[in-house]
Motif scaffolding. Structure first.
Motif, PDB file in Angstrom:
ATOM      1  N   GLN A 181       0.849  -1.193   0.000  1.00 20.06           N
ATOM      2  CA  GLN A 181       0.000   0.000   0.000  1.00 20.06           C
ATOM      3  C   GLN A 181       0.883   1.241   0.000  1.00 20.06           C
ATOM      4  N   GLU A 196      -2.915   0.386  -4.012  1.00 22.74           N
ATOM      5  CA  GLU A 196      -3.886   0.971  -3.090  1.00 22.74           C
ATOM      6  C   GLU A 196      -3.224   2.056  -2.227  1.00 22.74           C
ATOM      7  N   ASP A 218      -4.505   9.591  10.678  1.00 19.55           N
ATOM      8  CA  ASP A 218      -5.486   8.946   9.798  1.00 19.55           C
ATOM      9  C   ASP A 218      -4.955   7.623   9.247  1.00 19.55           C
ATOM     10  N   ARG A 237      -6.421   3.863   9.772  1.00 15.83           N
ATOM     11  CA  ARG A 237      -6.687   2.904   8.685  1.00 15.83           C
ATOM     12  C   ARG A 237      -5.999   1.572   8.969  1.00 15.83           C
ATOM     13  N   GLY A 263      -8.014  -0.607  10.844  1.00 16.22           N
ATOM     14  CA  GLY A 263      -9.198  -1.102  10.144  1.00 16.22           C
ATOM     15  C   GLY A 263     -10.345  -0.116  10.099  1.00 16.22           C
ATOM     16  N   ARG A 264     -10.096   1.127  10.523  1.00 16.39           N
ATOM     17  CA  ARG A 264     -11.167   2.124  10.478  1.00 16.39           C
ATOM     18  C   ARG A 264     -11.254   2.747   9.086  1.00 16.39           C
ATOM     19  N   ASP A 265     -12.462   3.052   8.702  1.00 21.06           N
ATOM     20  CA  ASP A 265     -12.688   3.660   7.396  1.00 21.06           C
ATOM     21  C   ASP A 265     -12.641   5.181   7.551  1.00 21.06           C
ATOM     22  N   VAL A 266     -11.470   5.749   7.317  1.00 14.95           N
ATOM     23  CA  VAL A 266     -11.286   7.194   7.506  1.00 14.95           C
ATOM     24  C   VAL A 266     -11.206   7.866   6.139  1.00 14.95           C
ATOM     25  N   PRO A 267     -12.027   8.897   5.886  1.00 17.55           N
ATOM     26  CA  PRO A 267     -11.934   9.573   4.588  1.00 17.55           C
ATOM     27  C   PRO A 267     -10.589  10.298   4.438  1.00 17.55           C
TER      28      PRO A 267
END
Lengths: 102, 267
Positions: free
Chosen positions: B169, B198, B233, B237, B240-244
């Motif tokens: 990534q 990604e 941020d 991530r 596993g958190r979905d952070v914009p």
């Protein structure tokens, strides 16, 4: 010191006027670099390969050598070799002398 | 719970690997995660300095490998956050002192007691890179929006895939918002288009990183900084958190005034 506001304004003006900046240049340079890095080829080998391809096809058909092009295409992680080999028709050859290598 | 071993690499030197390791490790530890970072740049250690722990080194990674100290003895505890440790690189040895097998063994020993193990990879694609890749569960490739760095990142991504440690990534570091807007710097989209990988984070160029380096205190521990937020941020991530993805557009004076009047609450 340019403020971000004027920077984005400048960006818009450039887009409208179709001005190209160094980032576009960087991107195209990287694309070309990576094609050769990923395939371990170089422009000299490519030129030789092009001559060989034209020679092979030239055994069977009349190739328009001046317009023939062999290039590498970078499509994400896939490399493709595309060869565009225009052929000269019988009528064209009658009008213009044959330039295909023997 | 078993730790996740994260390798931070780049190919090219000077793109911000060590800074990234220090900031992500500190941000995760500040969240209560148990974190160890290991400096694999034998002979040119830096992570100790970026974390401000250089005065407390007694043992290093090579001592552990050679068995002249226990693993725990080489772990320097950071005092600012609850569970952050550094295993420094040896400064007076060469890269051959550590093998990929040593790294797999050491990381396996750490897995049981920690949540994250960060491996700070040296520049290049030689021994140090192999050492950092062998025990890896996740590879983070750090690059900058410039020709040489992106080219080297592509090479590294290919090598990571070849070693079956992918997909890696991407962290795009040192992005200057104003230059991207002017078309004088590759945008995040440009880089992703080229590398086809990604994205896990975009980090703005910020003089505060230099200041943080002077102090030996990672910017991610400073809640006021945009660059700190970018690192926090990425840390989120990794949890596993979905952070914009955050906008790197610097605040205008009007927005700053608004934040000030709002009592410093940026939300």
């Amino acid at each position: 010191m340019t403020s971000p506001w004027s920077a984005s304004w400048q960006g818009t003006v450039d887009k409208v006027l179709g001005r190209k900046h160094s980032a576009a240049n960087a991107k195209s340079r990287i694309r070309t670099l990576l094609v050769y890095d990923r395939t371990d080829l170089n422009p000299t080998i490519m030129e030789k390969m092009k001559d060989d391809i034209i020679a092979v096809i030239g055994k069977y058909a009349a190739v328009d050598v001046d317009r023939a092009a062999v290039r590498m295409v970078l499509d994400h992680h896939t490399q493709r070799l595309t060869a565009e080999i225009p052929l000269r028709t019988v009528t064209e050859r009658a009008k213009r002398p044959d330039t295909t290598p023997a | 719970m078993a730790a996740k071993v994260i390798t931070v690499t780049s190919g090219k030197g000077g793109v911000g690997k060590t800074t990234t390791v220090a900031n992500l490790a500190a941000a995760l530890a500040a969240e209560g995660q148990r974190v160890v970072c290991i400096d694999l740049d034998i002979g040119l250690r830096n992570l100790d300095v970026v974390l401000g722990l250089e005065n407390r080194i007694v043992y290093d990674l090579v001592h552990v490998v050679e068995g002249s100290c226990r693993l725990r003895q080489a772990m320097i505890k950071d005092k600012r956050v609850p569970e952050l440790y550094l295993i420094p690189a040896a400064q007076t040895r060469d890269k051959s002192a550590v093998t990929p097998e040593d790294m797999v063994r050491i990381c396996n020993q750490l897995r049981a007691d920690f949540d994250f193990v960060f491996l700070d990879c040296p520049a290049g694609i030689e021994a140090g890179f192999r050492n950092a890749l062998a025990p890896s569960d996740l590879v983070l490739v750090v690059t900058n929006p410039e020709v040489a760095a992106v080219r080297d990142a592509d090479r590294i991504i290919g090598l990571v895939e070849a070693e079956q440690k992918g997909p890696a990534q991407l962290i795009l570091n040192r992005v200057r918002y104003a230059m991207v807007e002017r078309g004088e710097m590759l945008s995040t989209e440009d880089v992703l288009d080229i590398l086809a990988i990604e994205l896990i984070g975009v980090v703005p160029e910020d003089a505060a990183v230099i200041t943080a380096g002077n102090l030996g205190s990672p910017a991610s521990l400073d809640k006021e900084l945009l660059v700190g937020q970018a690192y926090r941020d990425i840390a989120a991530r990794l949890l596993g958190r979905d952070v914009p993805f955050l906008s790197l557009k610097p605040k205008t004076w009007l927005e700053k005034l608004g934040t000030f009047l709002n009592g410093g609450n940026t939300q």
